[in-house]
Design a protein around this motif. Structure first.
Motif, mmCIF file in Angstrom:
data_model
loop_
_atom_site.group_PDB
_atom_site.id
_atom_site.type_symbol
_atom_site.label_atom_id
_atom_site.label_comp_id
_atom_site.label_asym_id
_atom_site.label_seq_id
_atom_site.Cartn_x
_atom_site.Cartn_y
_atom_site.Cartn_z
ATOM 1 N N SER A 47 60.622 -46.437 3.978
ATOM 2 C CA SER A 47 60.264 -46.945 2.656
ATOM 3 C C SER A 47 58.909 -46.383 2.264
ATOM 4 O O SER A 47 58.280 -45.634 3.029
ATOM 5 C CB SER A 47 60.228 -48.478 2.673
ATOM 6 O OG SER A 47 59.924 -48.990 1.394
ATOM 7 N N SER A 48 58.444 -46.755 1.085
ATOM 8 C CA SER A 48 57.108 -46.358 0.636
ATOM 9 C C SER A 48 56.058 -47.144 1.417
ATOM 10 O O SER A 48 56.390 -48.148 2.071
ATOM 11 C CB SER A 48 56.970 -46.643 -0.858
ATOM 12 O OG SER A 48 57.024 -48.040 -1.074
ATOM 13 N N PRO A 49 54.781 -46.746 1.378
ATOM 14 C CA PRO A 49 53.744 -47.498 2.112
ATOM 15 C C PRO A 49 53.702 -48.984 1.746
ATOM 16 O O PRO A 49 53.574 -49.836 2.614
ATOM 17 C CB PRO A 49 52.451 -46.786 1.705
ATOM 18 C CG PRO A 49 52.877 -45.389 1.397
ATOM 19 C CD PRO A 49 54.249 -45.502 0.807
ATOM 20 N N LYS A 52 56.740 -50.700 3.289
ATOM 21 C CA LYS A 52 56.575 -50.869 4.743
ATOM 22 C C LYS A 52 55.704 -52.083 5.056
ATOM 23 O O LYS A 52 55.999 -52.859 5.957
ATOM 24 C CB LYS A 52 55.942 -49.611 5.346
ATOM 25 C CG LYS A 52 56.895 -48.438 5.457
ATOM 26 C CD LYS A 52 56.184 -47.240 6.058
ATOM 27 C CE LYS A 52 57.130 -46.043 6.148
ATOM 28 N NZ LYS A 52 56.452 -44.851 6.666
ATOM 29 N N SER A 86 65.719 -48.108 2.983
ATOM 30 C CA SER A 86 65.578 -48.660 1.628
ATOM 31 C C SER A 86 65.967 -47.603 0.601
ATOM 32 O O SER A 86 65.787 -46.401 0.827
ATOM 33 C CB SER A 86 64.153 -49.137 1.373
ATOM 34 O OG SER A 86 63.271 -48.042 1.311
ATOM 35 N N SER A 106 65.704 -47.134 -3.727
ATOM 36 C CA SER A 106 65.174 -47.756 -4.947
ATOM 37 C C SER A 106 65.462 -46.879 -6.160
ATOM 38 O O SER A 106 65.520 -45.650 -6.062
ATOM 39 C CB SER A 106 63.670 -47.994 -4.825
ATOM 40 O OG SER A 106 62.999 -46.793 -4.521
ATOM 41 N N THR A 145 59.633 -46.918 -10.236
ATOM 42 C CA THR A 145 59.005 -47.530 -9.043
ATOM 43 C C THR A 145 57.503 -47.328 -9.009
ATOM 44 O O THR A 145 56.832 -47.910 -8.161
ATOM 45 C CB THR A 145 59.624 -46.958 -7.754
ATOM 46 O OG1 THR A 145 59.533 -45.533 -7.796
ATOM 47 C CG2 THR A 145 61.079 -47.366 -7.627
ATOM 48 N N ARG A 146 56.960 -46.506 -9.908
ATOM 49 C CA ARG A 146 55.498 -46.349 -9.969
ATOM 50 C C ARG A 146 54.826 -47.639 -10.431
ATOM 51 O O ARG A 146 53.649 -47.863 -10.154
ATOM 52 C CB ARG A 146 55.151 -45.234 -10.953
ATOM 53 C CG ARG A 146 54.632 -43.975 -10.295
ATOM 54 C CD ARG A 146 54.262 -42.944 -11.332
ATOM 55 N NE ARG A 146 53.213 -43.436 -12.232
ATOM 56 C CZ ARG A 146 52.787 -42.761 -13.296
ATOM 57 N NH1 ARG A 146 53.358 -41.610 -13.600
ATOM 58 N NH2 ARG A 146 51.840 -43.235 -14.056
ATOM 59 N N MET A 205 53.862 -50.687 -9.635
ATOM 60 C CA MET A 205 53.769 -51.327 -8.324
ATOM 61 C C MET A 205 54.118 -52.808 -8.368
ATOM 62 O O MET A 205 54.778 -53.332 -7.471
ATOM 63 C CB MET A 205 52.351 -51.145 -7.776
ATOM 64 C CG MET A 205 52.110 -51.792 -6.434
ATOM 65 S SD MET A 205 53.012 -50.991 -5.116
ATOM 66 C CE MET A 205 52.039 -49.518 -4.936
#
Length: 267
Positions: A194-196, A199, A212, A214, A218-219, A221
């Motif tokens: 997944s992204s940081p 995670k 994951s 998505s 998704t930018r 946040m």
């Protein structure tokens, strides 16, 4: 004339300073009294006085674990209830701080919006959002909000059911705004794909292995971590065959301890 002036000066007791000595002495006296008053109040600062029925039951030890609260879907209105059960295990992480503006007649009014996640790495996670004029105030409010939003996360296995649960029990989806996040069970040893930010959130929930997927913007946040939180929350929304067995219904804690709750609380 000089004799009368000296007499007045001695009568005032100002030491020949034209009245300034008396004012300084009085100021010091008031400060001392204030200090003593502050000292008396400190001992009661950290004492939790519950204001809800659930808080009273928790403080008196009538409810033994946080799972009892989730079992009966009792609304938690005091953050101290979560602290009582999970205080030593909870970790908090500021996921994002962003400025937001409102147009007013005098120009723009800028405030700060904080997203904070808390978790115990063992199946409980919460997400809080708060907007305030100062960053520190926003973070404090978001932590309190996250505690009030703590939910259980169900964990399961991929393949063989040996050892401790390590991934999500089935494919789950969460959506917020245009962002949709799908969590897929993964074999042991895969890690968190997944992204940081994803995670961090999954690690706080106690998930070790997960894929994951998505879609959407998704930018953004705030919407992304909310969608991920909704996906984790929905893990208990699906009844797999091992949960099909009948469970005897026990009385609600409010009903079971109605005699205790009917007594008037003495502060």
């Amino acid at each position: 004339m000089s004799g009368e002036g000296e007499g007045r000066g001695e009568g005032r007791g100002d030491g020949g300073r034209g009245g300034f000595g008396r004012g300084g002495g009085r100021g010091r006296g008031r400060g001392g009294r204030g200090g003593r008053g502050g000292g008396r109040g400190r001992s009661d600062e950290n004492v939790w006085v519950p204001v809800t029925k659930l808080g009273r039951l928790v403080k008196e030890g009538k409810i033994q674990s946080i799972e009892e609260i989730f079992l009966y879907s009792l609304p938690v209105k005091e953050a101290e209830i979560i602290d009582f059960f999970l205080k030593d295990k909870l970790q908090d992480e500021v996921m994002k701080i962003m400025p937001v503006q409102k147009q007013s007649s005098a120009g723009q009014r800028t405030r700060f919006k904080a997203f904070v996640a808390i978790g115990d790495n063992a199946g409980h996670i919460g997400l809080g959002v708060k907007c305030a004029a100062e960053v520190a105030t926003a973070i404090r409010g978001a932590i309190t909000g996250a505690k009030l939003n703590v939910v259980p996360v169900r964990r399961g296995y991929w393949g063989r059911t040996s050892g401790m649960p390590h991934t999500v029990p089935c494919k789950v989806t969460g959506k917020c705004g245009s962002v949709s996040v799908r969590l897929i069970p993964a074999p042991r040893g895969t890690g968190l794909v997944s992204s940081p930010a994803g995670k961090k959130l999954m690690h706080m929930a106690g998930i070790d292995d997960c894929y994951s997927s998505s879609t959407g913007h998704t930018r953004t946040m705030g919407n992304f971590i909310r969608a991920l939180f909704y996906a984790l929350r929905s893990t208990y929304g699906y009844l797999s065959p091992e949960l099909w067995k009948d469970n005897a219904l026990t009385p609600n804690p409010y009903q079971e301890h109605t005699d205790f709750l009917s007594k008037k609380q003495i502060a």
